[in-house]
Design an enzyme around this catalytic site. Structure first.
Site, PDB file in Angstrom:
ATOM      1  CB  ALA A  66     -89.815 -12.047  84.207  1.00 27.31           C
ATOM      2  N   GLY A 110     -92.259 -15.340  80.778  1.00 27.13           N
ATOM      3  CA  GLY A 110     -92.472 -16.094  82.015  1.00 27.13           C
ATOM      4  C   GLY A 110     -93.929 -16.482  82.235  1.00 27.13           C
ATOM      5  CD  GLU A 113     -90.069 -18.966  80.211  1.00 24.72           C
ATOM      6  OE1 GLU A 113     -90.213 -17.813  80.675  1.00 24.72           O
ATOM      7  OE2 GLU A 113     -88.966 -19.456  79.951  1.00 24.72           O
ATOM      8  CD  GLU A 133     -88.841 -14.926  77.255  1.00 30.25           C
ATOM      9  OE1 GLU A 133     -89.180 -15.223  76.078  1.00 30.25           O
ATOM     10  OE2 GLU A 133     -89.382 -15.408  78.253  1.00 30.25           O
TER      11      GLU A 133
HETATM   12  N1  CAA Z   1     -92.923  -6.306  82.890  1.00 28.55           N
HETATM   13  C1  CAA Z   1     -93.197  -5.116  83.456  1.00 28.55           C
HETATM   14  N2  CAA Z   1     -94.247  -4.367  83.070  1.00 28.55           N
HETATM   15  C2  CAA Z   1     -95.025  -4.815  82.081  1.00 28.55           C
HETATM   16  C3  CAA Z   1     -94.767  -6.030  81.445  1.00 28.55           C
HETATM   17  C4  CAA Z   1     -93.665  -6.805  81.895  1.00 28.55           C
HETATM   18  N3  CAA Z   1     -93.372  -8.010  81.399  1.00 28.55           N
HETATM   19  N4  CAA Z   1     -95.688  -6.220  80.480  1.00 28.55           N
HETATM   20  C5  CAA Z   1     -96.496  -5.140  80.512  1.00 28.55           C
HETATM   21  N5  CAA Z   1     -96.097  -4.284  81.476  1.00 28.55           N
HETATM   22  C6  CAA Z   1     -96.691  -3.004  81.853  1.00 28.55           C
HETATM   23  C7  CAA Z   1     -96.368  -1.938  80.836  1.00 28.55           C
HETATM   24  O1  CAA Z   1     -95.100  -1.393  81.055  1.00 28.55           O
HETATM   25  C8  CAA Z   1     -97.494  -0.959  81.103  1.00 28.55           C
HETATM   26  O2  CAA Z   1     -97.193  -0.235  82.244  1.00 28.55           O
HETATM   27  P1  CAA Z   1     -97.384   1.391  82.243  1.00 28.55           P
HETATM   28  O3  CAA Z   1     -98.879   1.572  82.082  1.00 28.55           O
HETATM   29  O4  CAA Z   1     -96.880   1.800  83.595  1.00 28.55           O
HETATM   30  O5  CAA Z   1     -96.625   1.923  81.097  1.00 28.55           O
HETATM   31  C9  CAA Z   1     -98.673  -1.869  81.439  1.00 28.55           C
HETATM   32  O6  CAA Z   1     -98.113  -3.118  81.834  1.00 28.55           O
HETATM   33  C10 CAA Z   1     -99.598  -2.126  80.260  1.00 28.55           C
HETATM   34  O7  CAA Z   1     -98.792  -2.589  79.193  1.00 28.55           O
HETATM   35  P2  CAA Z   1     -98.828  -1.947  77.721  1.00 28.55           P
HETATM   36  O8  CAA Z   1     -99.171  -0.512  77.804  1.00 28.55           O
HETATM   37  O9  CAA Z   1     -97.544  -2.315  77.056  1.00 28.55           O
HETATM   38  O10 CAA Z   1    -100.066  -2.764  77.128  1.00 28.55           O
HETATM   39  P3  CAA Z   1    -100.339  -3.103  75.595  1.00 28.55           P
HETATM   40  O11 CAA Z   1    -101.716  -3.661  75.576  1.00 28.55           O
HETATM   41  O12 CAA Z   1    -100.009  -1.960  74.716  1.00 28.55           O
HETATM   42  O13 CAA Z   1     -99.274  -4.267  75.231  1.00 28.55           O
HETATM   43  C11 CAA Z   1     -98.077  -6.331  75.634  1.00 28.55           C
HETATM   44  C12 CAA Z   1     -99.384  -5.516  75.850  1.00 28.55           C
HETATM   45  C13 CAA Z   1     -97.928  -6.678  74.161  1.00 28.55           C
HETATM   46  C14 CAA Z   1     -98.219  -7.593  76.466  1.00 28.55           C
HETATM   47  C15 CAA Z   1     -96.857  -5.491  76.100  1.00 28.55           C
HETATM   48  O14 CAA Z   1     -97.140  -4.985  77.400  1.00 28.55           O
HETATM   49  C16 CAA Z   1     -95.576  -6.249  76.155  1.00 28.55           C
HETATM   50  O15 CAA Z   1     -94.961  -6.485  75.135  1.00 28.55           O
HETATM   51  N6  CAA Z   1     -95.128  -6.638  77.381  1.00 28.55           N
HETATM   52  C17 CAA Z   1     -93.863  -7.316  77.584  1.00 28.55           C
HETATM   53  C18 CAA Z   1     -93.925  -8.767  77.144  1.00 28.55           C
HETATM   54  C19 CAA Z   1     -92.561  -9.408  77.327  1.00 28.55           C
HETATM   55  O16 CAA Z   1     -91.576  -9.034  76.715  1.00 28.55           O
HETATM   56  N7  CAA Z   1     -92.514 -10.456  78.193  1.00 28.55           N
HETATM   57  C20 CAA Z   1     -91.294 -11.177  78.467  1.00 28.55           C
HETATM   58  C21 CAA Z   1     -90.658 -10.670  79.722  1.00 28.55           C
HETATM   59  S1  CAA Z   1     -89.032 -11.342  79.994  1.00 28.55           S
HETATM   60  C22 CAA Z   1     -89.299 -12.838  80.726  1.00 28.55           C
HETATM   61  O17 CAA Z   1     -90.427 -13.245  80.958  1.00 28.55           O
HETATM   62  C23 CAA Z   1     -88.072 -13.628  81.070  1.00 28.55           C
HETATM   63  C24 CAA Z   1     -88.317 -15.024  81.466  1.00 28.55           C
HETATM   64  O18 CAA Z   1     -88.286 -15.940  80.674  1.00 28.55           O
HETATM   65  C25 CAA Z   1     -88.599 -15.370  82.858  1.00 28.55           C
END
Ligand code: CAA
Length: 259
Positions: A66, A110, A113, A133
């Site tokens: 998400a 998400g 999921e 999460e």
């Molecule tokens: N939401 C919003 N933006 C996201 C995102 C997310 N879930 N995942 C990545 N991005 C964005 C980053 O903020 C970044 O944007 P900027 O360039 O503007 O800074 C861009 O995508 C590239 O990401 P990274 O620079 O972080 O890329 P990376 O290769 O270094 O890392 C990653 C990749 C490990 C996937 C890392 O991006 C990450 O940990 N993302 C979040 C994963 C996460 O926590 N997902 C769960 C979300 S909560 C959820 O999903 C609730 C539910 O159950 C419905």
């Protein structure tokens, strides 16, 4: 074909393809994307020329979850009143035609999921699955705590949900989350070939087969068997069932009426 801001859609033969397309955010699932996805899935459901759907992302990310930046300002009132996640997201699990997830790169939160809402997952060798999460101070909210243990068992699901760690494609295949792993450059060929095969069958048959398998996750065994038996009996009302069995006996290819 309609164009969307956050997804790309195309058809190949009888296969409808939806590609999540927010490359700068690793396909983070923002509200606008979920609306686009719902419209695209509705269109494929209504299109008699489509017999199976493939849902995919980019080589780097199926979806990184998400959209955290969009979500972080929401209050309890917001998420409760909007019924956040239920509205829109559930559509993927409610599609009646078969839907295959073709996953490369990150399928997190998400994203994982959403892949699990599809009927099965074909993974590229670079796929990474996880429910991170917990690292955000919350829990999976799109079915992760419920579908994951049903699909891969409690031990592995707890491990992923409590530590937030990722698992690679090999581990995901070992524990039954994905049906097959293919090299990244073969992912779409393999997923489309599988979807074409499904779409070449009688559509009502694939639709009830999907519904019956999904009952296995909803009911006690005896109730599920009963559902299966009644549904199996009901297929005898399909003209394609008559055609399929006659074609076998006549040693010819079935000519499905409903595809
Ligand atoms: N939401 C919003 N933006 C996201 C995102 C997310 N879930 N995942 C990545 N991005 C964005 C980053 O903020 C970044 O944007 P900027 O360039 O503007 O800074 C861009 O995508 C590239 O990401 P990274 O620079 O972080 O890329 P990376 O290769 O270094 O890392 C990653 C990749 C490990 C996937 C890392 O991006 C990450 O940990 N993302 C979040 C994963 C996460 O926590 N997902 C769960 C979300 S909560 C959820 O999903 C609730 C539910 O159950 C419905």
């Amino acid at each position: 074909m309609t164009t969307y801001e956050n997804i790309q859609v195309e058809t190949k033969g009888r296969v409808g393809i939806v590609r999540l397309n927010r490359p700068k955010a690793l396909n983070a699932l923002c509200a606008a994307l979920i609306v686009d996805l719902g419209h695209a899935l509705d269109a494929f459901e209504a299109d008699p020329g489509v017999g199976c759907i493939v849902l995919t992302g980019s080589d780097k990310a199926f979806a990184a979850g998400a959209d955290i930046k969009e979500m972080k300002e929401k209050s309890y009132q917001d998420v409760f009143l909007q019924d956040f996640i239920t509205v829109g997201w559930e559509k993927v699990s409610q599609v009646r035609k078969p839907i295959v997830a073709a996953v490369a790169g990150y399928a997190l939160g998400g994203g994982c999921e959403m892949a699990m809402m599809c009927d099965f997952i074909i993974a590229a060798d670079n796929a990474r699955f996880g429910q991170p999460e917990i690292t955000l101070g919350t829990i999976p909210g799109a079915g992760g705590t419920q579908r994951l243990p049903r699909f891969i068992g409690k031990a592995k699901a707890m491990d992923l949900v409590l530590t937030g760690r990722m698992m690679d494609a090999a581990e995901a295949e070992r524990c039954g989350l994905v049906s097959r792993i293919v090299p990244l450059d073969k992912l779409m060929d393999e997923a489309i070939a599988a979807a074409e095969k499904i779409a070449s069958m009688s559509l009502p048959a694939t639709m009830v087969a999907k519904e019956a398998v999904n009952q296995a996750f909803e009911t006690p065994l005896a109730t599920g068997i009963r559902f299966e038996r009644r549904t199996f009996h009901a297929t005898f009302a399909f003209d394609d069932r008559v055609e399929g069995m006659n074609a076998f006996a006549d040693k010819r290819k079935a000519a499905w009426k409903h595809r």
